[in-house]
Design an enzyme around this catalytic site. Structure first.
Site, mmCIF file in Angstrom:
data_model
loop_
_atom_site.group_PDB
_atom_site.id
_atom_site.type_symbol
_atom_site.label_atom_id
_atom_site.label_comp_id
_atom_site.label_asym_id
_atom_site.label_seq_id
_atom_site.Cartn_x
_atom_site.Cartn_y
_atom_site.Cartn_z
ATOM 1 N N LYS A 108 0.832 -1.190 0.000
ATOM 2 C CA LYS A 108 0.000 0.000 0.000
ATOM 3 C C LYS A 108 0.878 1.256 0.000
ATOM 4 O O LYS A 108 1.851 1.350 0.756
ATOM 5 C CB LYS A 108 -0.917 0.007 1.223
ATOM 6 C CG LYS A 108 -2.024 -1.034 1.170
ATOM 7 C CD LYS A 108 -3.046 -0.705 0.108
ATOM 8 C CE LYS A 108 -4.222 -1.656 0.153
ATOM 9 N NZ LYS A 108 -5.268 -1.308 -0.838
ATOM 10 N N LYS A 215 -13.196 -8.177 -7.532
ATOM 11 C CA LYS A 215 -13.578 -8.627 -6.199
ATOM 12 C C LYS A 215 -15.016 -9.121 -6.260
ATOM 13 O O LYS A 215 -15.890 -8.441 -6.811
ATOM 14 C CB LYS A 215 -13.432 -7.488 -5.193
ATOM 15 C CG LYS A 215 -11.993 -6.972 -5.089
ATOM 16 C CD LYS A 215 -11.850 -5.784 -4.161
ATOM 17 C CE LYS A 215 -10.386 -5.330 -4.087
ATOM 18 N NZ LYS A 215 -10.199 -4.135 -3.255
#
Length: 327
Positions: A108, A215
């Site tokens: 991240k 997703k």
């Protein structure tokens, strides 16, 4: 599929609050609503800030997985990546240790309150820990503008990036960044531009990405996500939304059903949880997770039950989202 009645869902609903090992996406606990359908346990866990119409897509996915048989799998094990939150570089080794055997790490970056030097230090630490053969991908969650993204890519390119996930939020910026950095041979992956878009295929038509991150919950379920991948005609990597192991089982069903799986998937995130709803958690072992149903444990559901006011909040949300589903 016949949509279950609201009364049926409310009766079976279990709401949990699970602590995280490390702060992630600005949260320290992950809340989820779990349901047991005729096909097994399933999960409804849109993040609290999502509006009801967006969250209703997550509910459709949960009902599909709990009430329908998933598509036939093409594989029984899914290779997964480690996920490195926006931690200090000194903490990278400890985080990586939770992802047994993973050869890929998603790092991240562009965390609010941090600067590019923090990202560079974190990515450098991952490269040093994984060695030359490890694969590193970064995820900015659309936080950079075009020029910031280009500058960051040049600062991080020396660490041999596998791809850059959602560096910018706007499609025109993604397309222009892809043009500017083509000579570096670093692909761009689209996540929010798929799952939060009115038209999830627009990013492919615009030539704004080289691959898709899909997703299961945000796209309406396994079958809906498979259709998007097929229509987009781009390689896909399956990822999670910080699900419990029940939700990760849905993601694994999606990854198992893809005709091709060219990338390690972001389905190892149970390693970021300090607790789960099952004793048989879907954490990486040898760099992969199994494709299987996960049964929620009654004792763990009770131990991690959300506070009464949070349970009421989720049940009210369930009611509103259920009303938005096609009959």
């Amino acid at each position: 599929m016949t949509t279950p009645t609201l009364d049926e869902l409310r009766t079976e609903a279990k709401v949990v609050s699970l602590p995280l090992r490390t702060r992630f996406r600005g949260i320290d606990t992950r809340e989820a609503l779990l349901l047991e359908g005729p096909r097994g346990w399933t999960e409804f866990s849109p993040f609290p800030e999502y509006d009801d119409r967006e969250a209703a897509t997550w509910l459709a996915a949960a009902l599909d997985f709990g009430w329908n048989v998933p598509p036939a799998p093409a594989r029984t094990r899914i290779p997964v990546n480690a996920t490195i939150p926006a931690v200090p570089a000194a903490s990278v080794t400890d985080v990586l240790a939770r992802f047994d055997g993973c050869r890929t790490a998603k790092v991240k970056v562009a965390e609010p309150g941090q600067v590019l030097a923090d990202d560079v230090a974190r990515v450098r630490a991952v490269r040093e820990a994984m060695g030359a053969e490890g694969r590193i991908r970064i995820d900015a969650n659309g936080a950079w503008n075009l020029d910031e993204a280009e500058h960051a890519v040049h600062a991080l390119a020396e660490y041999d990036l596998e791809y850059i996930e959602q560096p910018c939020m706007q499609l025109d910026e993604l397309a222009e960044l892809r043009r500017r950095i083509r000579y570096l041979d670093i692909p761009i992956a689209a996540d929010e531009s798929v799952r939060k878009a009115a038209d999830p295929l627009e990013v492919a038509r615009a030539g704004a990405a080289d691959l898709l991150v899909v997703k299961a919950q945000p796209l309406g379920g396994v079958r809906a996500a498979l259709r998007i991948v097929a229509d987009a005609g781009l390689p896909a990597v399956v990822s999670s939304a910080l699900d419990t192991s029940v939700g990760l089982a849905m993601g694994a069903a999606l990854a198992a059903a893809l005709p091709a799986l060219d990338y390690d998937c972001g389905l190892g995130t149970a390693s970021l949880l300090a607790a789960d709803v099952t004793a048989e958690t879907l954490v990486p072992a040898g760099g992969a997770i199994d494709v299987r149903r996960v049964d929620a444990d009654p004792d763990l559901l009770s131990a991690h039950a959300a506070a009464p006011d949070r349970r009421d909040w989720w049940l009210a949300r369930l009611e509103r989202c259920h009303a938005l589903l096609p009959s």
